[in-house]
Design a protein around this motif. Structure first.
Motif, PDB file in Angstrom:
ATOM      1  N   TYR A  73       4.315 113.781  89.388  1.00  0.00           N
ATOM      2  CA  TYR A  73       2.953 113.280  89.521  1.00  0.00           C
ATOM      3  C   TYR A  73       2.838 111.784  90.152  1.00  0.00           C
ATOM      4  CZ  TYR A  73       1.534 116.671  86.202  1.00  0.00           C
ATOM      5  OH  TYR A  73       0.983 117.866  85.307  1.00  0.00           O
ATOM      6  N   GLU A 124       1.870 108.518  90.244  1.00  0.00           N
ATOM      7  CA  GLU A 124       1.137 107.687  89.047  1.00  0.00           C
ATOM      8  C   GLU A 124       0.988 106.106  89.692  1.00  0.00           C
ATOM      9  OE1 GLU A 124      -0.265 108.840  86.636  1.00  0.00           O
ATOM     10  OE2 GLU A 124       1.178 110.290  85.735  1.00  0.00           O
ATOM     11  N   THR A 153      -1.552 103.653  87.937  1.00  0.00           N
ATOM     12  CA  THR A 153      -1.852 104.031  86.558  1.00  0.00           C
ATOM     13  C   THR A 153      -1.374 102.694  85.835  1.00  0.00           C
ATOM     14  OG1 THR A 153      -1.342 106.175  86.875  1.00  0.00           O
ATOM     15  CG2 THR A 153      -1.149 105.687  84.710  1.00  0.00           C
ATOM     16  N   LEU A 160       1.451 104.605  81.463  1.00  0.00           N
ATOM     17  CA  LEU A 160       2.778 105.246  81.433  1.00  0.00           C
ATOM     18  C   LEU A 160       3.437 105.443  80.337  1.00  0.00           C
ATOM     19  CD1 LEU A 160       3.547 103.431  84.991  1.00  0.00           C
ATOM     20  CD2 LEU A 160       2.825 105.725  84.671  1.00  0.00           C
TER      21      LEU A 160
END
Length: 201
Positions: A98, A100, A103, A108
């Motif tokens: 993914y 991220e 994020t 995370l």
């Protein structure tokens, strides 16, 4: 405190600008893959050249491929989509990978670190200040692209109340702890990029 025990690779001798590839390979080795940094670069990483034409520097988009070569100290690097695709190819059918980017770091930690999974994480070399530039023209469309210098990629392996732990491949830093606030600023300066991997259910 959580600190995952992940194989460490130093980038400084062979891969002066290869921090993204080295971080990805540390993650793959942690997952049990028998892969070297050279194999990762040669088989899975997309590369693009920078060239000067009529006094203008032309190069690739770092979201599409590595800008230069990880073996060359005058090269640049690549962004999360490139590492996501390379990891996807290297990991095969067993894992989902993914992008991220954007994020929050807390998320995370919950999603990956707390589940025993390191995260490929962009910030700045030794947490130095980011520097705007250089710029080049994107070869495919001619628009200007601005690189943020001191870009660096590490493997996030843990945290405590006030710091984050990284396998930092730069100059044999090893496992190093940086204060949360400086990490958050440097991560934001590099577009808040991260790549996560999870075992397919």
């Amino acid at each position: 405190m959580i600190k995952l025990d992940v194989p460490y690779i130093d980038q400084s001798v062979r891969y002066p600008t290869g921090c993204e590839s080295v971080s990805a390979v540390m993650l793959l080795q942690y997952l049990g893959y028998s892969i070297t940094v050279d194999e990762f670069i040669e088989k899975y990483l997309e590369l693009g050249k920078l060239e000067e034409q009529d006094g203008e520097l032309y190069g690739p988009n770092p979201n599409e491929c590595f800008c230069g070569s990880p073996y060359d100290e005058n090269s640049f690097g690549c962004y999360a989509p490139v590492i996501r695709r390379a990891l996807e190819r290297a990991a095969g059918e067993s894992y989902d990978v993914y992008d991220e980017t954007g994020t929050p770091i807390e998320k995370l930690l919950e999603k990956y670190i707390d589940q025993g999974m390191p995260v490929v994480f962009w910030a700045c070399i030794n947490m130095r200040e980011p520097i705007t530039g250089p710029c080049w023209k994107l070869r495919d469309c001619g628009s200007d692209f601005t690189w943020i210098s001191n870009e660096h990629c590490m493997l996030l392996v843990g945290y405590d109340e006030e710091g984050y732990y990284f396998n930092d491949p730069y100059e044999n830093n090893g496992v190093i702890r940086y204060a949360k606030d400086v990490v958050e600023h440097r991560h934001a300066a590099q577009h808040s990029m991260a790549v996560g991997i999870r075992k397919k259910q």
